[in-house]
Design a protein around this motif. Structure first.
Motif, PDB file in Angstrom:
ATOM      1  N   PRO A   1     -55.628   9.390 -15.984  1.00 25.14           N
ATOM      2  CA  PRO A   1     -54.266   8.832 -15.900  1.00 25.14           C
ATOM      3  C   PRO A   1     -53.327  10.037 -16.026  1.00 25.14           C
ATOM      4  O   PRO A   1     -53.391  10.866 -16.853  1.00 25.14           O
ATOM      5  N   ASP A   2     -52.171   9.785 -15.353  1.00 25.16           N
ATOM      6  CA  ASP A   2     -50.990  10.672 -15.325  1.00 25.16           C
ATOM      7  C   ASP A   2     -50.507  10.902 -16.943  1.00 25.16           C
ATOM      8  O   ASP A   2     -49.839  11.840 -17.425  1.00 25.16           O
ATOM      9  N   THR A   3     -50.730   9.685 -17.657  1.00 26.99           N
ATOM     10  CA  THR A   3     -50.168   9.811 -19.133  1.00 26.99           C
ATOM     11  C   THR A   3     -51.120  10.398 -20.150  1.00 26.99           C
ATOM     12  O   THR A   3     -50.597  10.332 -21.378  1.00 26.99           O
ATOM     13  N   TRP A   4     -51.931  10.771 -19.826  1.00 24.87           N
ATOM     14  CA  TRP A   4     -53.249  11.386 -20.576  1.00 24.87           C
ATOM     15  C   TRP A   4     -52.987  12.702 -20.739  1.00 24.87           C
ATOM     16  O   TRP A   4     -52.961  13.429 -19.774  1.00 24.87           O
ATOM     17  N   GLU A   5     -53.050  13.396 -21.821  1.00 18.71           N
ATOM     18  CA  GLU A   5     -53.165  14.968 -21.998  1.00 18.71           C
ATOM     19  C   GLU A   5     -54.852  15.301 -21.789  1.00 18.71           C
ATOM     20  O   GLU A   5     -54.771  16.658 -21.583  1.00 18.71           O
ATOM     21  N   THR A   6     -55.717  14.638 -22.029  1.00 29.82           N
ATOM     22  CA  THR A   6     -56.797  15.125 -21.961  1.00 29.82           C
ATOM     23  C   THR A   6     -57.848  14.085 -21.319  1.00 29.82           C
ATOM     24  O   THR A   6     -57.581  12.755 -21.262  1.00 29.82           O
ATOM     25  N   GLY A   7     -58.909  14.302 -20.713  1.00 29.83           N
ATOM     26  CA  GLY A   7     -59.864  13.529 -19.937  1.00 29.83           C
ATOM     27  C   GLY A   7     -61.127  13.051 -21.067  1.00 29.83           C
ATOM     28  O   GLY A   7     -62.009  12.436 -20.612  1.00 29.83           O
ATOM     29  N   SER A   8     -60.865  13.727 -22.323  1.00 29.56           N
ATOM     30  CA  SER A   8     -62.120  13.323 -23.393  1.00 29.56           C
ATOM     31  C   SER A   8     -61.540  12.224 -24.073  1.00 29.56           C
ATOM     32  O   SER A   8     -60.126  12.439 -24.819  1.00 29.56           O
ATOM     33  N   PHE A   9     -62.414  11.378 -24.538  1.00 26.66           N
ATOM     34  CA  PHE A   9     -61.701  10.394 -25.518  1.00 26.66           C
ATOM     35  C   PHE A   9     -63.192   9.905 -26.485  1.00 26.66           C
ATOM     36  O   PHE A   9     -64.263   9.935 -25.848  1.00 26.66           O
ATOM     37  N   ALA A  10     -62.814   9.247 -27.313  1.00 30.40           N
ATOM     38  CA  ALA A  10     -63.954   8.642 -28.449  1.00 30.40           C
ATOM     39  C   ALA A  10     -64.673   7.661 -27.738  1.00 30.40           C
ATOM     40  O   ALA A  10     -64.067   6.948 -26.720  1.00 30.40           O
ATOM     41  N   LEU A  11     -65.690   7.791 -28.352  1.00 31.14           N
ATOM     42  CA  LEU A  11     -66.998   6.663 -27.549  1.00 31.14           C
ATOM     43  C   LEU A  11     -66.555   5.204 -27.632  1.00 31.14           C
ATOM     44  O   LEU A  11     -66.016   4.691 -28.708  1.00 31.14           O
ATOM     45  N   GLY A  12     -66.246   4.432 -26.631  1.00 31.65           N
ATOM     46  CA  GLY A  12     -65.977   2.792 -26.533  1.00 31.65           C
ATOM     47  C   GLY A  12     -64.375   2.782 -26.901  1.00 31.65           C
ATOM     48  O   GLY A  12     -64.033   1.538 -26.633  1.00 31.65           O
ATOM     49  N   ALA A  13     -63.749   3.912 -26.788  1.00 32.27           N
ATOM     50  CA  ALA A  13     -62.328   3.835 -26.993  1.00 32.27           C
ATOM     51  C   ALA A  13     -61.657   3.623 -25.271  1.00 32.27           C
ATOM     52  O   ALA A  13     -62.205   3.957 -24.414  1.00 32.27           O
TER      53      ALA A  13
ATOM     54  N   GLU B   1     -57.266   6.566 -29.303  1.00 33.20           N
ATOM     55  CA  GLU B   1     -58.091   5.361 -30.142  1.00 33.20           C
ATOM     56  C   GLU B   1     -59.130   6.149 -30.754  1.00 33.20           C
ATOM     57  O   GLU B   1     -59.801   6.874 -30.253  1.00 33.20           O
ATOM     58  N   THR B   2     -59.497   5.584 -31.879  1.00 32.05           N
ATOM     59  CA  THR B   2     -60.916   6.008 -32.490  1.00 32.05           C
ATOM     60  C   THR B   2     -62.127   5.313 -31.920  1.00 32.05           C
ATOM     61  O   THR B   2     -61.765   4.326 -31.201  1.00 32.05           O
ATOM     62  N   ALA B   3     -62.959   5.939 -32.118  1.00 34.56           N
ATOM     63  CA  ALA B   3     -64.289   5.148 -31.659  1.00 34.56           C
ATOM     64  C   ALA B   3     -64.688   3.890 -31.911  1.00 34.56           C
ATOM     65  O   ALA B   3     -64.447   3.423 -33.127  1.00 34.56           O
ATOM     66  N   LYS B   4     -65.369   3.246 -30.976  1.00 32.21           N
ATOM     67  CA  LYS B   4     -65.512   1.667 -31.024  1.00 32.21           C
ATOM     68  C   LYS B   4     -67.265   1.974 -31.363  1.00 32.21           C
ATOM     69  O   LYS B   4     -67.553   0.798 -31.926  1.00 32.21           O
ATOM     70  N   TRP B   5     -67.960   2.676 -31.034  1.00 30.04           N
ATOM     71  CA  TRP B   5     -69.416   2.723 -31.413  1.00 30.04           C
ATOM     72  C   TRP B   5     -69.877   4.342 -31.518  1.00 30.04           C
ATOM     73  O   TRP B   5     -68.672   5.331 -31.371  1.00 30.04           O
ATOM     74  N   SER B   6     -70.811   4.945 -32.266  1.00 32.02           N
ATOM     75  CA  SER B   6     -71.201   5.968 -32.391  1.00 32.02           C
ATOM     76  C   SER B   6     -72.706   6.514 -32.604  1.00 32.02           C
ATOM     77  O   SER B   6     -73.187   5.298 -32.705  1.00 32.02           O
ATOM     78  N   ALA B   7     -72.803   7.579 -32.595  1.00 34.34           N
ATOM     79  CA  ALA B   7     -74.192   8.023 -32.581  1.00 34.34           C
ATOM     80  C   ALA B   7     -74.625   8.218 -34.136  1.00 34.34           C
ATOM     81  O   ALA B   7     -75.756   8.239 -34.452  1.00 34.34           O
ATOM     82  N   GLY B   8     -73.547   8.335 -35.048  1.00 36.55           N
ATOM     83  CA  GLY B   8     -73.912   8.491 -36.474  1.00 36.55           C
ATOM     84  C   GLY B   8     -74.147  10.041 -36.937  1.00 36.55           C
ATOM     85  O   GLY B   8     -74.193  10.228 -37.971  1.00 36.55           O
ATOM     86  N   THR B   9     -73.575  10.707 -35.982  1.00 39.22           N
ATOM     87  CA  THR B   9     -74.119  12.334 -36.205  1.00 39.22           C
ATOM     88  C   THR B   9     -72.634  13.195 -35.889  1.00 39.22           C
ATOM     89  O   THR B   9     -72.468  14.216 -35.908  1.00 39.22           O
ATOM     90  N   GLU B  10     -71.508  12.312 -35.984  1.00 40.94           N
ATOM     91  CA  GLU B  10     -70.284  12.902 -35.258  1.00 40.94           C
ATOM     92  C   GLU B  10     -69.530  13.739 -36.326  1.00 40.94           C
ATOM     93  O   GLU B  10     -68.942  14.947 -36.243  1.00 40.94           O
ATOM     94  N   VAL B  11     -69.640  13.263 -37.711  1.00 43.84           N
ATOM     95  CA  VAL B  11     -69.072  13.888 -38.605  1.00 43.84           C
ATOM     96  C   VAL B  11     -69.991  13.884 -40.106  1.00 43.84           C
ATOM     97  O   VAL B  11     -70.348  12.972 -40.345  1.00 43.84           O
ATOM     98  N   TYR B  12     -69.963  15.150 -40.595  1.00 40.56           N
ATOM     99  CA  TYR B  12     -70.865  15.339 -41.826  1.00 40.56           C
ATOM    100  C   TYR B  12     -69.810  15.783 -42.739  1.00 40.56           C
ATOM    101  O   TYR B  12     -69.126  16.911 -42.548  1.00 40.56           O
TER     102      TYR B  12
END
Length: 326
Positions: free
Chosen positions: A128-140, A145-156
């Motif tokens: 979309p024209d209003t987005w700066e990037t095409g990457s976004f968090a899982l489920g967002a 927006e922050t992720a709505k679901w995860s793999a559990g290994t995103e952050v240590y």
């Protein structure tokens, strides 16, 4: 005390160093007196052994990328040949660096490791024209927006006190610099990017994709901030650490090792983005003069830290002695 007290006994390393490829491993192999080579099933065929010294320092190499790192570290961590219950782990490799936080040859201890790849991704030409990037968090719904679901290994999150200790005992180590790196730094602005290499604490981002450039880097900075609620400061980029930490975390949960005994060091072989007078492609393909600095300084810094554990083992074996940080 030798790493292996007697024939047939499990090997109990005091420090296990983990490098990712041959040139990272080379300073350790050349600088240490490894007297034992332990061949392990499951290691990469190019790096089939764990090497150990009589002093209790062991070293392994995973091979590059998430798949190699997770597989090799799992093979080591779950092997019945080792007693890792009191072992300290040092991940020591090279990385790209944000010129706001480091320069060629700089050394950076991380408190957080963040996965750059576990997300939704749409080609930039179709967002979309209003987005700066095409990457976004899982489920967002969008990139803010922050992720709505995860793999559990995103952050240590690593043991922050141990990281502070590692920095405190290595911050004054003399770092290798070179004429090639000094000349290449002129493409950049700012006292840190153009100055001599430093030791600092800032955080690392893992990705199987060797990305590069200002636009990618700005997204990665925002990604780290989003995934950690602003707790982490993006600094270095590399290709293995979340995979390595996942393998170590699983082994810790299985009672094989202590996750609080892990330290993570990355040294800068290149900048993660182009300089003022370059394109991203020109920067990616340039010879910056940082590779030799990074591999050498990873050993200088890593060995200095590891040696404090080896020489103070009577205290360190029961628990990290982080109160001794100065």
């Amino acid at each position: 005390m030798p790493a292996q007290a007697q024939d047939g006994a499990k090997i109990a390393p005091k420090v296990m160093v983990i490098t990712m490829f041959g040139q990272e491993a080379k300073p350790w192999i050349e600088g240490e007196k490894f007297t034992q080579q332990i061949k392990l099933a499951g290691l990469n065929p190019e790096y089939p052994n764990v090497d150990c010294s009589d002093e209790g320092l062991c070293h392994m190499t995973t091979a590059m990328g998430f798949a190699n790192a997770a597989s090799s570290v799992s093979a080591m961590a779950l092997s019945e040949k080792f007693d890792l219950s009191k072992t300290y782990f040092l991940i020591a490799g090279i990385a790209g660096v944000d010129p706001k936080h480091g320069t060629l040859g700089s050394a950076h201890w991380a408190k957080f490791a963040i996965d750059a790849d576990l997300n939704h991704r749409i080609d930039q030409s179709e967002v979309p024209d209003t987005w700066e990037t095409g990457s976004f968090a899982l489920g967002a719904e969008n990139p803010t927006e922050t992720a709505k679901w995860s793999a559990g290994t995103e952050v240590y999150a690593l043991n922050a006190k141990l990281t502070d200790y590692a920095f405190s005992v290595t911050k004054d180590v003399e770092l290798l610099d070179g004429d090639g790196a000094k000349a290449y730094r002129k493409h950049y602005k700012g006292d840190i990017a153009t100055g001599a290499p430093i030791v600092s604490i800032c955080d690392t981002l893992s990705s199987d994709t060797y990305w590069h450039g200002v636009k990618m880097a700005l997204f990665m900075e925002k990604w780290v901030e989003l995934l950690t609620d602003g707790k982490a400061t993006y600094c270095t980029s590399q290709m293995e650490d979340n995979a390595t930490l996942t393998a170590l975390k699983r082994a810790s949960e299985a009672g094989k090792l202590d996750f609080d005994r892990i330290a993570l060091l990355r040294t800068a072989s290149n900048f993660d983005r182009q300089g003022e007078d370059q394109t991203a492609l020109e920067s990616l393909k340039s010879e910056s003069g940082g590779f030799k600095l990074a591999t050498t300084n990873a050993y200088r810094i890593g060995k200095t830290y590891a040696q404090t554990i080896l020489t103070g083992w009577d205290k360190w074996q029961e628990a990290p002695q982080t109160d001794s940080a100065k």
